[in-house]
Design a protein around this motif. Sequence first.
Motif, PDB file in Angstrom:
ATOM      1  N   GLY A  83       0.796  -1.216   0.000  1.00 13.75           N
ATOM      2  CA  GLY A  83       0.000   0.000   0.000  1.00 13.75           C
ATOM      3  C   GLY A  83       0.833   1.272   0.000  1.00 13.75           C
ATOM      4  O   GLY A  83       0.296   2.371  -0.079  1.00 13.75           O
ATOM      5  N   PHE A  84       2.143   1.139   0.111  1.00 12.85           N
ATOM      6  CA  PHE A  84       3.069   2.272   0.058  1.00 12.85           C
ATOM      7  C   PHE A  84       4.109   1.985  -1.027  1.00 12.85           C
ATOM      8  O   PHE A  84       5.268   1.717  -0.731  1.00 12.85           O
ATOM      9  N   PRO A  85       3.696   2.040  -2.305  1.00 14.05           N
ATOM     10  CA  PRO A  85       4.560   1.525  -3.368  1.00 14.05           C
ATOM     11  C   PRO A  85       5.726   2.420  -3.788  1.00 14.05           C
ATOM     12  O   PRO A  85       6.757   1.916  -4.180  1.00 14.05           O
ATOM     13  N   ASN A  86       5.607   3.727  -3.725  1.00 11.72           N
ATOM     14  CA  ASN A  86       6.659   4.596  -4.231  1.00 11.72           C
ATOM     15  C   ASN A  86       7.297   5.403  -3.118  1.00 11.72           C
ATOM     16  O   ASN A  86       6.761   5.517  -2.028  1.00 11.72           O
ATOM     17  N   ASP A  87       8.458   5.991  -3.412  1.00 11.39           N
ATOM     18  CA  ASP A  87       9.260   6.649  -2.384  1.00 11.39           C
ATOM     19  C   ASP A  87       8.845   8.079  -2.077  1.00 11.39           C
ATOM     20  O   ASP A  87       8.908   8.511  -0.929  1.00 11.39           O
ATOM     21  N   VAL A  88       8.450   8.825  -3.107  1.00  9.97           N
ATOM     22  CA  VAL A  88       8.169  10.249  -2.942  1.00  9.97           C
ATOM     23  C   VAL A  88       6.946  10.625  -3.770  1.00  9.97           C
ATOM     24  O   VAL A  88       6.752  10.113  -4.871  1.00  9.97           O
ATOM     25  N   GLU A  89       6.137  11.532  -3.240  1.00 11.12           N
ATOM     26  CA  GLU A  89       5.023  12.124  -3.977  1.00 11.12           C
ATOM     27  C   GLU A  89       5.330  13.608  -4.115  1.00 11.12           C
ATOM     28  O   GLU A  89       5.654  14.264  -3.122  1.00 11.12           O
ATOM     29  N   GLY A  90       5.247  14.124  -5.339  1.00 12.12           N
ATOM     30  CA  GLY A  90       5.499  15.542  -5.544  1.00 12.12           C
ATOM     31  C   GLY A  90       5.346  15.936  -6.991  1.00 12.12           C
ATOM     32  O   GLY A  90       5.514  15.112  -7.889  1.00 12.12           O
ATOM     33  N   MET A  91       5.021  17.186  -7.229  1.00 15.17           N
ATOM     34  CA  MET A  91       4.832  17.734  -8.571  1.00 15.17           C
ATOM     35  C   MET A  91       3.757  16.969  -9.343  1.00 15.17           C
ATOM     36  O   MET A  91       3.818  16.852 -10.562  1.00 15.17           O
ATOM     37  N   GLY A  92       2.809  16.393  -8.605  1.00 13.35           N
ATOM     38  CA  GLY A  92       1.727  15.646  -9.236  1.00 13.35           C
ATOM     39  C   GLY A  92       2.126  14.263  -9.711  1.00 13.35           C
ATOM     40  O   GLY A  92       1.388  13.628 -10.459  1.00 13.35           O
ATOM     41  N   LEU A  93       3.294  13.772  -9.277  1.00 13.16           N
ATOM     42  CA  LEU A  93       3.801  12.479  -9.727  1.00 13.16           C
ATOM     43  C   LEU A  93       4.214  11.614  -8.538  1.00 13.16           C
ATOM     44  O   LEU A  93       4.527  12.122  -7.459  1.00 13.16           O
ATOM     45  N   SER A  94       4.241  10.300  -8.771  1.00 14.15           N
ATOM     46  CA  SER A  94       4.812   9.357  -7.811  1.00 14.15           C
ATOM     47  C   SER A  94       6.218   9.023  -8.290  1.00 14.15           C
ATOM     48  O   SER A  94       6.408   8.713  -9.465  1.00 14.15           O
ATOM     49  N   TRP A  95       7.181   9.073  -7.394  1.00 12.60           N
ATOM     50  CA  TRP A  95       8.586   8.896  -7.751  1.00 12.60           C
ATOM     51  C   TRP A  95       9.187   7.697  -7.048  1.00 12.60           C
ATOM     52  O   TRP A  95       8.962   7.492  -5.857  1.00 12.60           O
ATOM     53  N   GLU A  96       9.995   6.955  -7.742  1.00 12.42           N
ATOM     54  CA  GLU A  96      10.859   5.930  -7.160  1.00 12.42           C
ATOM     55  C   GLU A  96      12.256   6.543  -7.178  1.00 12.42           C
ATOM     56  O   GLU A  96      12.733   6.998  -8.226  1.00 12.42           O
ATOM     57  N   VAL A  97      12.921   6.608  -6.037  1.00 11.37           N
ATOM     58  CA  VAL A  97      14.230   7.253  -5.937  1.00 11.37           C
ATOM     59  C   VAL A  97      15.305   6.182  -5.830  1.00 11.37           C
ATOM     60  O   VAL A  97      15.207   5.293  -4.988  1.00 11.37           O
ATOM     61  N   LYS A  98      16.325   6.280  -6.682  1.00  9.41           N
ATOM     62  CA  LYS A  98      17.442   5.339  -6.667  1.00  9.41           C
ATOM     63  C   LYS A  98      18.735   6.112  -6.479  1.00  9.41           C
ATOM     64  O   LYS A  98      18.931   7.157  -7.095  1.00  9.41           O
ATOM     65  N   ALA A  99      19.619   5.606  -5.641  1.00  7.15           N
ATOM     66  CA  ALA A  99      20.925   6.230  -5.430  1.00  7.15           C
ATOM     67  C   ALA A  99      21.985   5.139  -5.456  1.00  7.15           C
ATOM     68  O   ALA A  99      21.824   4.088  -4.841  1.00  7.15           O
ATOM     69  N   ARG A 100      23.053   5.391  -6.194  1.00  4.57           N
ATOM     70  CA  ARG A 100      24.169   4.457  -6.294  1.00  4.57           C
ATOM     71  C   ARG A 100      25.463   5.254  -6.207  1.00  4.57           C
ATOM     72  O   ARG A 100      25.521   6.382  -6.694  1.00  4.57           O
ATOM     73  N   LYS A 101      26.483   4.655  -5.656  1.00  3.81           N
ATOM     74  CA  LYS A 101      27.772   5.336  -5.544  1.00  3.81           C
ATOM     75  C   LYS A 101      28.254   5.806  -6.912  1.00  3.81           C
ATOM     76  O   LYS A 101      28.620   6.960  -7.088  1.00  3.81           O
ATOM     77  N   ASN A 102      28.266   4.919  -7.881  1.00  8.00           N
ATOM     78  CA  ASN A 102      28.724   5.281  -9.219  1.00  8.00           C
ATOM     79  C   ASN A 102      27.982   4.484 -10.284  1.00  8.00           C
ATOM     80  O   ASN A 102      28.457   4.337 -11.404  1.00  8.00           O
ATOM     81  N   GLY A 103      26.829   3.980  -9.947  1.00 10.60           N
ATOM     82  CA  GLY A 103      26.101   3.095 -10.840  1.00 10.60           C
ATOM     83  C   GLY A 103      25.454   3.775 -12.032  1.00 10.60           C
ATOM     84  O   GLY A 103      25.010   3.110 -12.949  1.00 10.60           O
ATOM     85  N   PHE A 104      25.412   5.090 -12.042  1.00  8.72           N
ATOM     86  CA  PHE A 104      24.784   5.815 -13.133  1.00  8.72           C
ATOM     87  C   PHE A 104      25.799   6.641 -13.914  1.00  8.72           C
ATOM     88  O   PHE A 104      25.447   7.598 -14.596  1.00  8.72           O
ATOM     89  N   LYS A 105      27.074   6.271 -13.844  1.00  9.28           N
ATOM     90  CA  LYS A 105      28.140   7.057 -14.452  1.00  9.28           C
ATOM     91  C   LYS A 105      27.894   7.322 -15.928  1.00  9.28           C
ATOM     92  O   LYS A 105      28.047   8.454 -16.395  1.00  9.28           O
ATOM     93  N   THR A 106      27.498   6.321 -16.691  1.00  8.84           N
ATOM     94  CA  THR A 106      27.285   6.506 -18.123  1.00  8.84           C
ATOM     95  C   THR A 106      26.173   7.512 -18.390  1.00  8.84           C
ATOM     96  O   THR A 106      26.297   8.372 -19.264  1.00  8.84           O
ATOM     97  N   LEU A 107      25.085   7.447 -17.637  1.00  8.87           N
ATOM     98  CA  LEU A 107      24.009   8.424 -17.804  1.00  8.87           C
ATOM     99  C   LEU A 107      24.515   9.842 -17.545  1.00  8.87           C
ATOM    100  O   LEU A 107      24.228  10.763 -18.311  1.00  8.87           O
ATOM    101  N   TYR A 108      25.260  10.016 -16.465  1.00  8.48           N
ATOM    102  CA  TYR A 108      25.807  11.339 -16.168  1.00  8.48           C
ATOM    103  C   TYR A 108      26.769  11.792 -17.260  1.00  8.48           C
ATOM    104  O   TYR A 108      26.769  12.965 -17.645  1.00  8.48           O
TER     105      TYR A 108
END
Length: 98
Positions: free
Chosen positions: A33-58
Motif C-alpha cells: 500500500g506504500f509503493p513509491n518513495d516520494v510524492e510531488g509535482m503531481g507524480l509518484s517517484w521511485e528514488v534510486k541512489a548508487r555510488k557510481n552506478g549511473f556514471k554513463t548516464l551522467y
Amino acid sequence: MGKSQRDKGARREREFADLIGGRRTPLSGAVEGFPNDVEGMGLSWEVKARKNGFKTLYDWIEDERESPDALALKADRKQWLVCMTLEQFQKLMGDSEQ
C-alpha cells in the motif's frame, strides 16, 4: 539490505522530496500500500541512489560538446525512458522554486 543502505536510501528520498517540494512516503517498499518513495509535482517517484552506478548516464547528460536537454533511452522490447536533470525538469514543469 543493511541498515546503512536503508539509511542512505531514506536520506536520498528526503533530499529529493525537499528539492521538489514533495513528501517522502513512509514505509515505501516495506509495507503493501506504500509503493513509491516520494510524492510531488503531481507524480509518484521511485528514488534510486548508487555510488557510481549511473556514471554513463551522467557522462551522456553532461557531455560538454552536445549538452543535451534530455536523454531518450530504450532497451529491446522495453518502453522508452526519458532522463534529464532535475533543474531541466522543473523548468519544463513551470516550477518556480528552483
